[in-house]
Design a protein around this motif. Structure first.
Motif, PDB file in Angstrom:
ATOM      1  N   PRO A   1       0.649  -1.546  -0.154  1.00 51.56           N
ATOM      2  CA  PRO A   1      -0.201   0.216  -0.047  1.00 51.56           C
ATOM      3  C   PRO A   1       0.404   1.497  -0.155  1.00 51.56           C
ATOM      4  O   PRO A   1       0.278   2.246   0.129  1.00 51.56           O
TER       5      PRO A   1
ATOM      6  N   GLY B   1       2.201   2.801  -4.098  1.00 52.17           N
ATOM      7  CA  GLY B   1       0.927   2.459  -5.183  1.00 52.17           C
ATOM      8  C   GLY B   1       1.160   3.547  -6.916  1.00 52.17           C
ATOM      9  O   GLY B   1       2.340   4.872  -6.788  1.00 52.17           O
TER      10      GLY B   1
ATOM     11  N   PHE C   1      -3.450   0.005  -6.055  1.00 51.09           N
ATOM     12  CA  PHE C   1      -1.085  -1.298  -5.620  1.00 51.09           C
ATOM     13  C   PHE C   1      -1.802  -2.480  -5.760  1.00 51.09           C
ATOM     14  O   PHE C   1      -2.729  -3.535  -6.077  1.00 51.09           O
TER      15      PHE C   1
ATOM     16  N   PRO D   1      -7.648   1.629  -2.833  1.00 50.74           N
ATOM     17  CA  PRO D   1      -7.971   1.746  -1.315  1.00 50.74           C
ATOM     18  C   PRO D   1      -8.788   1.234  -1.050  1.00 50.74           C
ATOM     19  O   PRO D   1      -8.546   1.157   0.930  1.00 50.74           O
TER      20      PRO D   1
ATOM     21  N   TYR E   1      -8.324  -1.859   1.148  1.00 50.29           N
ATOM     22  CA  TYR E   1      -6.939  -1.185   2.830  1.00 50.29           C
ATOM     23  C   TYR E   1      -8.240  -0.722   3.449  1.00 50.29           C
ATOM     24  O   TYR E   1      -7.641  -1.628   4.953  1.00 50.29           O
TER      25      TYR E   1
END
Length: 418
Positions: free
Chosen positions: A270, A273, A302, A318, A321
């Protein structure tokens, strides 16, 4: 005396020896632990609880008849020191593919589709308010509690009290125990309703008590957030949790991709990216469903390779995550994303296949991590978990030592780094 007659005596000797060396608590030692627990409650925990506004009635009701449950995992008996387990069977230590057994995935996806139809209006209203796709909410609900069917056999105060008293992460569980007391003190749930998993997680979404206080919502309008019995409250609370941690409305979790050999698996993580268009320019292609959506090309993505070169690869957003905030495992977040896709679009497995990797003890991976740290690599921590920092450090070490970069631990690698 026959061999059958001798067995009870041999077992007695084995258990006596185990008790003497501290491997098994004897009745006397268990009683001593009970006494120590009651002393801890009275002289240590109660003063803090009282200072935080917990009444004596709530405190006494929560711990009425509660004793330490010595069968719970991750406990440290008095006098013991924490050690890295020699053998573990979680997915992170075997082949990641075991986490995605079709029977397990299909139970979530088939159950999710059935409940999507039964709760269509509620899910549509939650999607409108929070912007989290219904498939994601259903996948989490199914994974966490079998859509509410899983039994919660533990008393939350027994679990949290035991772990706050003698677990390997006492401070974490002490915080959660205080949150559980606050739930009762505020009238959000009675003591009798505080049933949990072995880890102290509550209700259908399996919230830790502090998460309940922060994220549980009343969506059915009855005046209380009920994650034990209300489907609308359960699903909306999951959505509220994800939004709190940054869910980006209008984006999915990610895409399965193919990664050319020229693209290093050590680019995972992460903190590395790139715009999705940049990944595409490097030759990374979306699997099966055509090119990346035009709206995604300028957005950040990512690289994720949970088994290194020995499994499927992904470009994640994102939101992936954010899913990891629910459970810090890459495999868990991938399971939820994959399950959500299948709930929405039908059952279709990954195109990539999981290789024959894994089979290592957690202690083997921890030893490998310490060896990499000694050479200056950032593995995150030497905890025996092959997370992305460990995987990419393996790839970098392999490349620097003339080996093909696989980015996943194996027995030969453990031997080479000793």
């Amino acid at each position: 005396m026959t061999a059958k007659e001798r067995c009870p005596c041999i077992l007695c000797i084995v258990f006596l020896l185990a008790a003497l060396i501290g491997l098994l608590p004897t009745p006397a030692s268990a009683a001593k632990i009970d006494d120590q627990f009651r002393t801890w409650l009275r002289s240590d925990l109660w003063p803090e609880a009282n200072a935080k506004g917990i009444s004596r009635n709530t405190f006494e009701a929560a711990f009425d008849g509660v004793k330490p449950n010595l069968k719970l995992p991750d406990l440290l008996m008095p006098g013991q020191k924490a050690t890295t387990p020699q053998k573990q069977h979680q997915a992170e230590f075997g082949s990641p593919g075991a986490y995605f057994a079709e029977k397990t995935v299909r139970a979530v996806t088939a159950g999710g589709r059935a409940r999507a139809a039964a709760n269509a209006r509620t899910i549509a209203a939650i999607e409108k308010r929070y912007g989290v796709p219904g498939g994601v909410l259903l996948a989490i609900w199914g994974r966490e509690s079998g859509f509410g069917a899983a039994k919660m056999p533990y008393d939350a105060f027994e679990v949290l009290g035991t772990k706050a008293f003698m677990a390997t992460r006492k401070d974490f569980f002490r915080t959660e125990l205080m949150a559980a007391l606050e739930i009762v003190e505020r009238g959000l749930a009675p003591v009798g309703a505080m049933k949990s998993s072995w880890a102290g997680a509550l209700g259908q979404p399996q919230f830790m008590p502090s998460s309940f206080l922060r994220h549980a919502v009343d969506f059915d309008g009855d005046g209380r957030a009920d994650i034990w019995n209300s489907v609308p409250d359960t699903l909306a609370s999951i959505a509220n949790y994800l939004v709190h941690y940054g869910w980006v409305k209008g984006r999915g979790w990610g895409f399965e991709v193919t990664v050319p050999e020229a693209v290093s698996c050590s680019l995972e993580g992460p903190d590395q990216g790139k715009r999705i268009s940049e990944w595409a320019d490097m030759g990374i292609k979306r699997v099966a469903a055509g090119p990346f959506p035009a709206r995604e090309l300028k957005a950040e993505g990512f690289l994720l390779m949970p088994a290194g070169r020995s499994g499927p690869a992904f470009i994640v957003t994102p939101n992936f995550y954010v899913l990891k905030q629910y459970n810090t495992s890459d495999l868990y977040a991938l399971f939820i994303g994959h399950g959500a896709d299948r709930i929405a679009h039908g059952d279709s497995n990954f195109s990539g296949r999981w290789g024959a990797v894994g089979g290592l003890h957690r202690s083997d991976i921890a030893a490998l991590q310490r060896a990499l740290e000694a050479e200056g690599y950032d593995v995150g921590s030497a905890d025996g978990l092959p997370g992305f920092k460990t995987r990419r450090s393996i790839g970098k070490w392999q490349a620097r030592n003339g080996r093909a970069a696989t980015c996943f631990p194996d027995a030969d690698l453990v031997t080479a780094l000793k």
